[in-house]
Motif scaffolding. Sequence first.
Motif, PDB file in Angstrom:
ATOM      1  N   ALA A 106      10.574  -6.287   3.006  1.00 33.99           N
ATOM      2  CA  ALA A 106      10.971  -6.040   1.615  1.00 33.99           C
ATOM      3  C   ALA A 106       9.742  -5.917   0.721  1.00 33.99           C
ATOM      4  CB  ALA A 106      11.874  -7.161   1.124  1.00 33.99           C
ATOM      5  N   ALA A 107       8.745  -6.760   0.939  1.00 40.71           N
ATOM      6  CA  ALA A 107       7.521  -6.704   0.129  1.00 40.71           C
ATOM      7  C   ALA A 107       6.796  -5.374   0.337  1.00 40.71           C
ATOM      8  CB  ALA A 107       6.601  -7.871   0.464  1.00 40.71           C
ATOM      9  N   VAL A 108       6.709  -4.926   1.574  1.00 42.29           N
ATOM     10  CA  VAL A 108       6.051  -3.647   1.861  1.00 42.29           C
ATOM     11  C   VAL A 108       6.846  -2.499   1.244  1.00 42.29           C
ATOM     12  CG1 VAL A 108       5.492  -2.027   3.716  1.00 42.29           C
ATOM     13  CG2 VAL A 108       4.858  -4.429   3.926  1.00 42.29           C
ATOM     14  N   GLY A 109       8.166  -2.557   1.337  1.00 41.25           N
ATOM     15  CA  GLY A 109       9.003  -1.514   0.760  1.00 41.25           C
ATOM     16  C   GLY A 109       8.877  -1.428  -0.748  1.00 41.25           C
ATOM     17  N   VAL A 110       8.906  -2.560  -1.417  1.00 37.18           N
ATOM     18  CA  VAL A 110       8.768  -2.579  -2.877  1.00 37.18           C
ATOM     19  C   VAL A 110       7.382  -2.086  -3.282  1.00 37.18           C
ATOM     20  CG1 VAL A 110       8.620  -4.095  -4.896  1.00 37.18           C
ATOM     21  CG2 VAL A 110      10.509  -4.341  -3.283  1.00 37.18           C
ATOM     22  N   ALA A 111       6.352  -2.532  -2.581  1.00 39.80           N
ATOM     23  CA  ALA A 111       4.988  -2.100  -2.909  1.00 39.80           C
ATOM     24  C   ALA A 111       4.842  -0.593  -2.707  1.00 39.80           C
ATOM     25  CB  ALA A 111       3.967  -2.855  -2.064  1.00 39.80           C
ATOM     26  N   GLY A 112       5.426  -0.063  -1.637  1.00 39.84           N
ATOM     27  CA  GLY A 112       5.370   1.377  -1.403  1.00 39.84           C
ATOM     28  C   GLY A 112       6.120   2.155  -2.461  1.00 39.84           C
ATOM     29  N   TYR A 113       7.282   1.647  -2.862  1.00 39.42           N
ATOM     30  CA  TYR A 113       8.076   2.310  -3.903  1.00 39.42           C
ATOM     31  C   TYR A 113       7.327   2.335  -5.228  1.00 39.42           C
ATOM     32  CZ  TYR A 113      11.833   3.257  -7.169  1.00 39.42           C
ATOM     33  OH  TYR A 113      12.594   3.805  -8.162  1.00 39.42           O
ATOM     34  N   LEU A 114       6.630   1.270  -5.541  1.00 37.71           N
ATOM     35  CA  LEU A 114       5.891   1.195  -6.793  1.00 37.71           C
ATOM     36  C   LEU A 114       4.543   1.891  -6.722  1.00 37.71           C
ATOM     37  CD1 LEU A 114       6.683  -2.486  -7.812  1.00 37.71           C
ATOM     38  CD2 LEU A 114       7.733  -0.395  -8.680  1.00 37.71           C
ATOM     39  N   GLY A 115       4.168   2.412  -5.555  1.00 41.12           N
ATOM     40  CA  GLY A 115       2.919   3.147  -5.421  1.00 41.12           C
ATOM     41  C   GLY A 115       1.697   2.259  -5.311  1.00 41.12           C
ATOM     42  N   ALA A 116       1.865   1.064  -4.798  1.00 42.14           N
ATOM     43  CA  ALA A 116       0.748   0.128  -4.736  1.00 42.14           C
ATOM     44  C   ALA A 116      -0.282   0.521  -3.678  1.00 42.14           C
ATOM     45  CB  ALA A 116       1.256  -1.285  -4.454  1.00 42.14           C
ATOM     46  N   PHE A 117       0.122   1.309  -2.698  1.00 37.55           N
ATOM     47  CA  PHE A 117      -0.810   1.623  -1.621  1.00 37.55           C
ATOM     48  C   PHE A 117      -1.796   2.715  -2.019  1.00 37.55           C
ATOM     49  CE2 PHE A 117       0.794  -1.349   1.084  1.00 37.55           C
ATOM     50  CZ  PHE A 117       2.150  -1.242   1.275  1.00 37.55           C
ATOM     51  N   HIS A 118      -1.313   3.746  -2.677  1.00 37.19           N
ATOM     52  CA  HIS A 118      -2.221   4.811  -3.095  1.00 37.19           C
ATOM     53  C   HIS A 118      -1.546   5.639  -4.181  1.00 37.19           C
ATOM     54  CE1 HIS A 118      -5.411   7.728  -2.961  1.00 37.19           C
ATOM     55  NE2 HIS A 118      -4.537   8.685  -2.796  1.00 37.19           N
ATOM     56  N   THR A 119      -2.206   5.774  -5.266  1.00 34.61           N
ATOM     57  CA  THR A 119      -1.735   6.626  -6.345  1.00 34.61           C
ATOM     58  C   THR A 119      -2.461   7.957  -6.229  1.00 34.61           C
ATOM     59  OG1 THR A 119      -1.355   4.730  -7.767  1.00 34.61           O
ATOM     60  CG2 THR A 119      -1.549   6.859  -8.842  1.00 34.61           C
ATOM     61  N   ILE A 120      -1.700   9.018  -6.152  1.00 35.17           N
ATOM     62  CA  ILE A 120      -2.288  10.352  -6.059  1.00 35.17           C
ATOM     63  C   ILE A 120      -2.838  10.726  -7.431  1.00 35.17           C
ATOM     64  CG2 ILE A 120      -1.850  12.781  -5.533  1.00 35.17           C
ATOM     65  CD1 ILE A 120      -1.564  10.911  -3.132  1.00 35.17           C
ATOM     66  N   THR A 121      -4.062  11.180  -7.462  1.00 33.77           N
ATOM     67  CA  THR A 121      -4.686  11.624  -8.705  1.00 33.77           C
ATOM     68  C   THR A 121      -4.722  13.152  -8.728  1.00 33.77           C
ATOM     69  OG1 THR A 121      -6.916  11.645  -7.792  1.00 33.77           O
ATOM     70  CG2 THR A 121      -6.140   9.553  -8.743  1.00 33.77           C
ATOM     71  N   ALA A 122      -5.011  13.691  -9.890  1.00 38.62           N
ATOM     72  CA  ALA A 122      -5.173  15.139  -9.996  1.00 38.62           C
ATOM     73  C   ALA A 122      -6.363  15.599  -9.159  1.00 38.62           C
ATOM     74  CB  ALA A 122      -5.339  15.538 -11.458  1.00 38.62           C
ATOM     75  N   ALA A 123      -7.386  14.764  -9.093  1.00 37.62           N
ATOM     76  CA  ALA A 123      -8.557  15.096  -8.268  1.00 37.62           C
ATOM     77  C   ALA A 123      -8.164  15.234  -6.802  1.00 37.62           C
ATOM     78  CB  ALA A 123      -9.636  14.040  -8.433  1.00 37.62           C
ATOM     79  N   ASP A 124      -7.252  14.365  -6.324  1.00 35.37           N
ATOM     80  CA  ASP A 124      -6.788  14.470  -4.937  1.00 35.37           C
ATOM     81  C   ASP A 124      -6.172  15.835  -4.673  1.00 35.37           C
ATOM     82  OD1 ASP A 124      -7.503  11.811  -4.357  1.00 35.37           O
ATOM     83  OD2 ASP A 124      -5.525  11.052  -4.930  1.00 35.37           O
ATOM     84  N   LEU A 125      -5.486  16.380  -5.651  1.00 32.18           N
ATOM     85  CA  LEU A 125      -4.806  17.666  -5.478  1.00 32.18           C
ATOM     86  C   LEU A 125      -5.765  18.853  -5.476  1.00 32.18           C
ATOM     87  CD1 LEU A 125      -1.763  17.196  -7.886  1.00 32.18           C
ATOM     88  CD2 LEU A 125      -1.791  16.913  -5.404  1.00 32.18           C
ATOM     89  N   VAL A 126      -6.764  18.830  -6.341  1.00 28.09           N
ATOM     90  CA  VAL A 126      -7.542  20.048  -6.568  1.00 28.09           C
ATOM     91  C   VAL A 126      -8.946  20.074  -5.987  1.00 28.09           C
ATOM     92  CG1 VAL A 126      -6.241  20.582  -8.665  1.00 28.09           C
ATOM     93  CG2 VAL A 126      -8.379  19.312  -8.840  1.00 28.09           C
ATOM     94  N   THR A 127      -9.572  18.926  -5.785  1.00 30.08           N
ATOM     95  CA  THR A 127     -10.995  18.959  -5.408  1.00 30.08           C
ATOM     96  C   THR A 127     -11.251  19.441  -3.995  1.00 30.08           C
ATOM     97  OG1 THR A 127     -10.915  16.606  -4.854  1.00 30.08           O
ATOM     98  CG2 THR A 127     -11.709  17.198  -7.062  1.00 30.08           C
TER      99      THR A 127
END
Length: 140
Positions: free
Chosen positions: A33-54
């Motif tokens: 449950a803790a891993v699921g909630v953390a994943g849902y809230l984006g705690a593992f990695h937030t995609i940035t605009a730089a991730d998309l374009v660089t």
Amino acid sequence: MIDTPPASNRHRARRRWMIGAAAGAAALLAAGAAVGVAGYLGAFHTITAADLVTSDARIHPVESTASLCDESLPCVEAWRTDVGDYLRFGSVGEAEYWEGRLGDDGRRWKNIVLDLRAAGPGFDEQRYAIDTLFSYRDWN
């Protein structure tokens, strides 16, 4: 002195095993449950605009946070490209608002908005810009 029959020892061992199994199952459930909630809230990695374009030299990304993000456009990150401006906002709600303001010239994925007004791309370039915006999206 009362002797404990062997059946009673087996009963105690079985009870200890059941208690241990129940505690282990509860611990696994809580961890999942803790891993699921953390994943849902984006705690593992937030995609940035730089991730998309660089990683895409074809669209010539230029970091433009200082010139694009201000009081009138409260983004937290901005990149100018040949196919449009990629703007990351502090929340999904802010991104939804700005996507609505842009109308047909805006596309949004999570808290990143693609502004197609400045570049004025043709159909193929616009499609490529949108594909870039959704490149991290899991369509399953």
